[in-house]
Write an enzyme that holds these catalytic residues in place. Structure first.
Site, PDB file in Angstrom:
ATOM      1  N   GLU A  68       2.023   3.482   3.135  1.00 27.76           N
ATOM      2  CA  GLU A  68       2.610   2.847   4.311  1.00 27.76           C
ATOM      3  C   GLU A  68       4.137   2.862   4.235  1.00 27.76           C
ATOM      4  O   GLU A  68       4.791   1.835   4.081  1.00 27.76           O
ATOM      5  CB  GLU A  68       2.051   1.428   4.436  1.00 27.76           C
ATOM      6  N   HIS A 109       2.781  -4.364   6.653  1.00 23.84           N
ATOM      7  CA  HIS A 109       1.870  -3.247   6.427  1.00 23.84           C
ATOM      8  C   HIS A 109       1.989  -2.274   7.604  1.00 23.84           C
ATOM      9  O   HIS A 109       2.732  -2.495   8.546  1.00 23.84           O
ATOM     10  CB  HIS A 109       0.425  -3.747   6.321  1.00 23.84           C
ATOM     11  N   HIS A 130       0.847  -1.196   0.000  1.00 23.34           N
ATOM     12  CA  HIS A 130       0.000   0.000   0.000  1.00 23.34           C
ATOM     13  C   HIS A 130       0.882   1.245   0.000  1.00 23.34           C
ATOM     14  O   HIS A 130       1.764   1.391   0.851  1.00 23.34           O
ATOM     15  CB  HIS A 130      -0.928   0.014   1.216  1.00 23.34           C
ATOM     16  N   GLU A 166       1.187  -5.526  11.002  1.00 22.23           N
ATOM     17  CA  GLU A 166       0.753  -4.132  10.919  1.00 22.23           C
ATOM     18  C   GLU A 166       1.676  -3.374  11.873  1.00 22.23           C
ATOM     19  O   GLU A 166       1.551  -3.469  13.091  1.00 22.23           O
ATOM     20  CB  GLU A 166      -0.710  -3.964  11.320  1.00 22.23           C
TER      21      GLU A 166
END
Length: 405
Positions: A181, A286, A178, A361
């Site tokens: 990020e 991520h 993404h 994450e």
């Protein structure tokens, strides 16, 4: 065994990199709001807002009543947005009056740095990262440049394979899938550098006894209505578009018109599929929320090795917390964060028989509005603690026999 590890990265916060006309998206006078719900009706209202307009960009969506959400609002949408919140009785607080000023500060730091060695005190452009990969491939005989595909705008999904000897199990690491990020590619390049240079015995063990690769990508496919691209982590052909994805091109979670509609996911998946049987672990990076997640995302049904994945995750986040006290939570995607189908990690688990499959994450924790504009001061600490945890993840999965044979 000669297998691989993979990392992917996209390099621009809150805007689009490499648009065909060379112009950059700007966010002058865009405000960031923190929203808090107190009823299920209010939570549904936020869900409807997230699908209503591309002039509202949710950085984080609360998963239950009482959770905080953060949203970027364009200037022309401010009046309508405020009225909707007032009518629904949703609590709101302005966190940032001008998002562009934050982005400009970051850009000034990047432009102001002196030339020299590639490092981890600032973020880097895609060109700089590619040049660094080229350099390490010439410096170390264990490093091989690879291309895992290409983007819609014909950028190389460039990576490297690190292998100290034949017969190693393969670990595939993916990062930066993404574009906003930035901490993800920064972290995986830090880990790559440590695999090559660290003298820590635990790091040397995983560096020399597993094979590793890194790749970089994004999607810019034009679709009708003037919108661009699909979410590359909702476009993989495993229970595609079943849960947690949108059929509307203007939304962040648009899964594309079909599975593997995006050339990035199609070409990258073909590369990964060519390594089937050689990859024993798939790790995606991520940001943000400080979570360690594992399949499945499309259903609450547990994987056959759910207990192992849970035990490994518990040990991994415990290890991560030791250096700086950073607290992660863990669980299967569907329950721990939200339903989400068509992700790369689920695809690797579900179609490539990769039984050790996790998504990090990274920093900061949930509720931090600046998660996509993370200070570069946090790059090295994030890299250090993540590498600590990665050592544990591989050790714990090895103890359970996942790399035997």
């Amino acid at each position: 065994m000669g297998s691989s590890v993979l990392i992917v990265a996209l390099l621009c916060v809150g805007s689009v990199v490499g648009s065909s006309d060379g112009e950059e998206a700007r966010y002058d006078n865009y405000r960031i709001y923190e929203l808090t719900t107190s009823t299920e009706d209010q939570l549904r209202t936020l869900g409807e807002l997230s699908l209503s307009s591309d002039s509202l960009m949710f950085l984080e969506m609360g998963r239950k009543v009482g959770d905080k959400s953060s949203v970027v609002v364009s200037p022309h949408k401010l009046a309508d947005f405020a009225e909707t919140l007032a009518n629904a009785g949703i609590s709101a607080r302005v966190l940032n009056m001008n998002l562009q000023s934050t982005i400009d500060e970051e850009r000034q730091r990047m432009m102001g740095r002196s030339g020299g060695e590639f490092g981890w005190t600032e973020y880097h452009t895609l060109e700089e990262i590619h040049a660094w990969l080229d350099k390490v491939a010439t410096q170390y005989e264990q490093v091989e440049l690879i291309e895992g595909g290409h983007s819609y705008e014909n950028r190389s999904i460039k990576g490297v394979k690190v292998s100290y000897k034949s017969g190693n199990p393969g670990v595939f690491v993916e990062g930066g899938i993404h574009a906003r990020e930035w901490i993800s590619p920064a972290t995986v390049t830090y880990i790559l550098n440590e695999l090559l240079t660290s003298q820590d015995p635990a790091v040397r063990n995983i560096a020399e006894n597993y094979d590793w690769d890194r790749l970089w990508r994004k999607t810019r496919t034009p679709y009708s209505g003037g919108c661009f691209g699909a979410d590359p982590n909702r476009n993989w052909d495993f229970h595609w578009a079943e849960q947690g994805t949108s059929s509307r091109c203007s939304t962040d979670t648009y899964g594309g018109p079909s599975a593997f509609s995006e050339v990035e996911t199609k070409t990258l998946s073909s590369y990964i599929a060519s390594l089937k049987g050689k990859i024993q672990a798939y790790i995606g990076f991520h940001s943000y929320s400080q979570l360690l997640l594992y399949p499945y995302g499309h259903t609450g049904e547990h994987t056959p090795n759910h207990n192992d994945l849970t035990e490994i995750a518990k040990a991994t986040v415990t290890s991560l917390a030791k250096r700086y006290g950073t607290k992660y939570t863990y669980g299967n995607v569907y329950d721990a964060i939200y339903p989400a189908s068509g992700s790369s990690v689920d695809w690797a688990y579900g179609t490539q028989d990769v039984r050790i499959a996790y998504t990090y994450e990274l920093r900061p924790k949930s509720g931090s509005w600046n998660g996509f504009v993370l200070s570069p001061r946090q790059i090295i600490p994030t890299g250090e603690e993540t590498l600590d945890s990665l050592v544990t993840l591989l050790e714990e999965s090895s103890k359970r026999g996942y790399y035997d044979g």
